[in-house]
Structures are given as C-alpha cells and as structure tokens.
Design a protein around this motif. Sequence first.
Motif, PDB file in Angstrom:
ATOM      1  N   PHE A  40       0.696  -1.070   0.017  1.00 14.15           N
ATOM      2  CA  PHE A  40      -0.059  -0.040   0.103  1.00 14.15           C
ATOM      3  C   PHE A  40       0.789   1.321  -0.107  1.00 14.15           C
ATOM      4  CE2 PHE A  40       0.384   1.611   4.536  1.00 14.15           C
ATOM      5  CZ  PHE A  40       1.081   0.501   4.971  1.00 14.15           C
ATOM      6  N   ASP A  41       0.293   2.368  -0.147  1.00 10.82           N
ATOM      7  CA  ASP A  41       1.182   3.710  -0.253  1.00 10.82           C
ATOM      8  C   ASP A  41       0.996   4.282   1.174  1.00 10.82           C
ATOM      9  OD1 ASP A  41       2.172   6.196  -0.448  1.00 10.82           O
ATOM     10  OD2 ASP A  41       0.834   6.755  -2.047  1.00 10.82           O
ATOM     11  N   PRO A  42       2.087   4.142   1.985  1.00  3.79           N
ATOM     12  CA  PRO A  42       1.897   4.608   3.716  1.00  3.79           C
ATOM     13  C   PRO A  42       1.993   6.343   3.636  1.00  3.79           C
ATOM     14  CG  PRO A  42       4.102   3.304   3.034  1.00  3.79           C
ATOM     15  CD  PRO A  42       3.393   3.599   1.713  1.00  3.79           C
ATOM     16  N   THR A  43       1.937   6.921   2.536  1.00  2.39           N
ATOM     17  CA  THR A  43       1.993   8.357   2.482  1.00  2.39           C
ATOM     18  C   THR A  43       0.456   8.885   2.641  1.00  2.39           C
ATOM     19  OG1 THR A  43       2.142   8.455   0.101  1.00  2.39           O
ATOM     20  CG2 THR A  43       4.430   8.794   1.652  1.00  2.39           C
ATOM     21  N   VAL A  44      -0.422   7.885   2.321  1.00  2.00           N
ATOM     22  CA  VAL A  44      -1.826   8.323   1.879  1.00  2.00           C
ATOM     23  C   VAL A  44      -2.596   8.452   3.191  1.00  2.00           C
ATOM     24  CG1 VAL A  44      -4.007   7.599   1.006  1.00  2.00           C
ATOM     25  CG2 VAL A  44      -1.983   7.579  -0.321  1.00  2.00           C
ATOM     26  N   PHE A  45      -3.199   9.314   3.668  1.00  2.00           N
ATOM     27  CA  PHE A  45      -3.901   9.345   4.935  1.00  2.00           C
ATOM     28  C   PHE A  45      -5.280   8.470   4.773  1.00  2.00           C
ATOM     29  CE2 PHE A  45      -7.234  11.439   7.856  1.00  2.00           C
ATOM     30  CZ  PHE A  45      -6.314  11.299   8.979  1.00  2.00           C
ATOM     31  N   THR A  46      -5.192   7.674   5.960  1.00  2.60           N
ATOM     32  CA  THR A  46      -6.315   6.765   5.832  1.00  2.60           C
ATOM     33  C   THR A  46      -7.484   7.052   6.755  1.00  2.60           C
ATOM     34  OG1 THR A  46      -5.525   5.142   7.488  1.00  2.60           O
ATOM     35  CG2 THR A  46      -4.954   4.837   5.193  1.00  2.60           C
ATOM     36  N   GLY A  47      -6.738   7.768   7.893  1.00  3.54           N
ATOM     37  CA  GLY A  47      -7.895   8.173   8.994  1.00  3.54           C
ATOM     38  C   GLY A  47      -8.086   6.891   9.961  1.00  3.54           C
ATOM     39  N   SER A  92       6.602   0.418   2.077  1.00  2.00           N
ATOM     40  CA  SER A  92       5.503  -0.430   1.085  1.00  2.00           C
ATOM     41  C   SER A  92       5.429   0.431  -0.184  1.00  2.00           C
ATOM     42  CB  SER A  92       4.560  -0.615   2.124  1.00  2.00           C
ATOM     43  OG  SER A  92       3.397  -1.647   1.218  1.00  2.00           O
ATOM     44  N   ASP A  93       4.856  -0.445  -1.146  1.00  2.63           N
ATOM     45  CA  ASP A  93       4.466   0.157  -2.344  1.00  2.63           C
ATOM     46  C   ASP A  93       3.269  -0.810  -2.824  1.00  2.63           C
ATOM     47  OD1 ASP A  93       4.112   1.921  -4.318  1.00  2.63           O
ATOM     48  OD2 ASP A  93       5.774   1.965  -5.092  1.00  2.63           O
ATOM     49  N   LYS A  94       2.209  -0.303  -3.659  1.00 10.04           N
ATOM     50  CA  LYS A  94       1.300  -1.276  -4.446  1.00 10.04           C
ATOM     51  C   LYS A  94       1.961  -2.279  -5.175  1.00 10.04           C
ATOM     52  CE  LYS A  94      -2.796   0.995  -3.842  1.00 10.04           C
ATOM     53  NZ  LYS A  94      -2.972   2.475  -3.669  1.00 10.04           N
ATOM     54  N   GLY A  95       1.729  -3.682  -4.758  1.00  5.22           N
ATOM     55  CA  GLY A  95       2.325  -4.826  -5.556  1.00  5.22           C
ATOM     56  C   GLY A  95       3.547  -5.325  -4.945  1.00  5.22           C
TER      57      GLY A  95
END
Length: 483
Positions: A440-447, A469-472
């Motif tokens: 997944f993209d750890p920099t994206v805020f998920t809440g 981490s990164d997608k795939g």
Amino acid sequence: MSFANLSITNRLRLITVLPIFFMTCFSTLVVWAVIDYSMRDQLTASGEVLAQGIARNSEFALLTRNTEDLRHLLCTSIDVSKDIISINVTDLTGKTVVECQSQSHHYVTQVVQVFADVRIQIAAGMKKDDSDLEMSPLKKVIGQVVVNLSTANYKEKLFKLYETIAGLAAVVFLIGITFSRLLSGTLVSTLHEIVKVSKSISRGNYDPYFLHKQSGELGMVQDAITDMARKVGDITRNLESRVQSRTRDLEKQTQLLEKSHQEKKLLIQMNNKAIEAERRAIAFDLHDTLNTLLLSMIGYARHAKVFLGKYNADARLNPAIDYIQSIESNANHLYSLSRDLVSNLRPEVLDEFGLADAIEVLLANQQKLNPQCHYTFDYTPDFPKLNYDFNIVVYRIVQESLSNVVKHSQATLCHIELTYHPEEHDGRVNLHITDNGLGFDPTVFTGRTGVVGMKERAESINARLEIISDKGRGTELLLQVTV
Ligand SMILES: Nc1ncnc2c1ncn2[C@@H]1O[C@H](COP(=O)(O)OP(=O)(O)OP(=O)(O)O)[C@@H](O)[C@H]1O
Ligand SMILES: [Mg+2]
C-alpha cells in the motif's frame, strides 16, 4: 605583455608619457629636417652664384688656354670660402682646363655639386641686361664650371643648433613627465584609498573615512561610496536586528514545540500505560470472577451428570442429562474464549518468558487463524529479558502489524526478525516484519488508528519506526530502539 594586465598606475603613465614622447621626437625630427633643407638650399644658392661668377671669368682662359689668372681666381675663391672643396673648369670635351683643390677638405662624404656653363657671344645682339644676354640664342657654350661644396660646415652648425633644440625638448619632456607623474600619482593614490575603503566596507565598516578628500569626479565617487556604505550599514543593522528578533521568536517556538512534543510523548506513554493497566485489571477480573464462575459451573455440571448417572435406568431423565451436557460444553467453550481474552488482554508469557517467546506464541495463533500464509520467525538466541513496559509496546506493534497482514495483505509469506545488538549504542533491539502481500502507499492518510497507534507507541519508547511499502511490492516494517 597584455594591456589587460596593466595596473592603473602603469596605464596612466603610458597615457601621459607616450604622447609627450612621440610629440617630442616628432617635433625634433621636423625641426631637423626643416633646418637641414634650408641650410642645404642656402649652400646650393651661394655655390650657384660662385659658379656663375667663375663661368663669366673663364671665357678668356678657355679660348686662349691662358689659365694662370683663372687658376689664381679659383684658388683665391677656395681660400676665402670654407665650404668649397674644389672648382673645375672643363672644355666642351669634358677635359679639365683649370682645377683648384682645397687643402683643408681631405676626406669628404657629403658633397653638393653645382654647375654653370661658360658661354661666348658669337653674334651681336640687343643687350639690355645680363639676363637677356644669357637667354640670347647667339651665345655658345664653350665649357663648364663645376663647384664641389662640402656640407660639413653647415652640418656642424646644424648639430650645434640641434643639440640646443634636443636639450630644450628633453627639458620639456622631463617637465611633462614630472607633471604627468604628479597627476597620475594623485589619481592612483586616490584610487588605492578608494579600494582600501571598499575593502573595509566589505569587512563591515559602514562608516568609512577618506584621508585625502578630493574634489571633482573623484570627490563625487568618494561621496557616493561613503553614502552607499552608510545606507548598506543601515540596511544591514536593520536586517540583523530583524533576524535576531526572528531567531529569538523561532527559538521560543522551537522550545514550545519541543515542550509540547515531550508532553505529548508523556501523555501517550501515560495513556498506553493506563490502557495496559485497565486491560490488566479486566484480565484479572475476568480471570478471578468469570473464569472462576465458569469453572465452578463446569464442576457443578459434572456433579449433576454423575448424580443423574445413578438413575440412568430412568429414561425420563435423559433430556435433563443432555441439557447438563450442553451447559458443560458451553461453559467449557466460554472458559476457553475467556482464557484467550485474558491472555490477549494481559499476555502473561511476556512476563514469564519475555518478548521473543510471546511473539512466537502470537505467531502460532496467527498461523491457525490465517493458514493460507506461512509465518516464520527468527530471533537472537538468548534474547535478553526486558522490562514489561518496553515489551508490551513492541508486542502491541507486532500484534497490530500481524493483524494488518491478515486483514489487508493477502500475503502468502510473513517473516519476523527480532535481533538484539549489545555492541550498538549500549544495546539495540531491531524488529523487522515483512510480507509479500499487496502492499500500500504509506503516505496516504487513511484516518484509521492502527498505523498511527504503532507510530505513537514507537515514539513513546524513543524508537524509530519505518513502514516501507508500495502497491504490489509487499510491506516492510522496521523498528529500531535503544534499550
Ligand atoms: N501489511 C499490509 N498490507 C497491505 N495493506 C496494509 C498493510 N498494513 C496496512 N495496510 C493499509 O493501510 C491502511 C491503514 O492501516 P491501519 O492499521 O492504520 O488501519 P486498519 O487496519 O484499516 O484499521 P485499524 O484502525 O483497525 O487498524 C489499511 O487500511 C490498509 O489499506
Ligand atoms: Mg490495522
């Protein structure tokens, strides 16, 4: 030598000295040429007058070949004039009829030669004056007078005159150079002072002072530099004071931030401790009340079964035995769930065996829960026994990470590495959890709270936590902490 490398001093010297030098050379050469020309002209003119005079007196001697008087005349002329080298009178065939040489001119290089024809009147004509006679077609040339004149005398005079002129030119040249040196000297010394003052301005002296105040353009340059330096000084002082006050503000804010950061860390620590204490209390409550009650229920159910077993001949009691059986098995199930809950709330294995063993137990449970993923665990043998507060933080991070692997990764491999490095920073623990899942993209805020909670927990024990981490490409968690 390139002109670009010349200093201002040398340029000024060249500018002032070269024109004076060229002017002096040029004017002395011109004077020399003019005097030389006029003197030569004078010599030629006097030679021509002499030659004409002799020519007029040579008719008789040429016709009669009686040359004694003529020779006397020629030699007298030579004795009178210092400039005459020799006088020759020749007949028409070019043969010398009379010749006289000067005794004083032995070796002569520069000679002016003057000629005059000797003529006789062959028919009577109208003679008004001498010029008419000479132009008359009735005159016949019978010989020629050649006068050789030496330039030595006039050259001597010329040199004497030239010496005086050259001396005067040298004096003018020296005066010119002295003045130009004086002028260029003042200009150069002012320029040097301007450079010195500019350097002192660049070193921070914004109130410069010129020792030699000049007028005109140089004075204007000095004033402009002084003015500019004072303005730069004002701006610099203003900027410095603003920077200082801004720095003080920033320092205050940094201190405040640092303080609030420390407070936040303390709060998280206290919060986590309170949660763990609460969990511990609940675990004890469950253990002491619910589990005890469930155990006594199981005990009563077993007694009831034994009691009713005495009457097993009575078929009417069979449903009651079945009920009791169900109660016992439900109580057993509840007891096992409650024990799991207790051990999750308060992993006693942490206390008794330490972090590595607790993670091993956790992994065994995960393996049962998520059989499609293969879990492996490596850890340093003789992993040290660390305090509970530290262990529980790392344990909860592992718990959350494994729960994310189950929930989100769809991984088929999950590996945990727990190492202890006593040589690094007086003992360092490294935790490395990897999975080969979706990533997944750890920099994206998920809440969501899981990853945030892990970071806060890590911060509360001054640990460095990194999620790569990164997608795939699967997920990797790194935790480094000094113990
Ligand atoms: N190992 C992983 N593999 C793939 N995605 C993951 C992994 N770990 C976390 N994620 C992604 O990061 C998101 C945030 O995780 P986080 O643990 O903070 O929240 P959550 O697990 O969704 O909910 P909770 O707050 O209950 O933990 C997840 O929703 C998921 O998309
Ligand atoms: Mg989660």
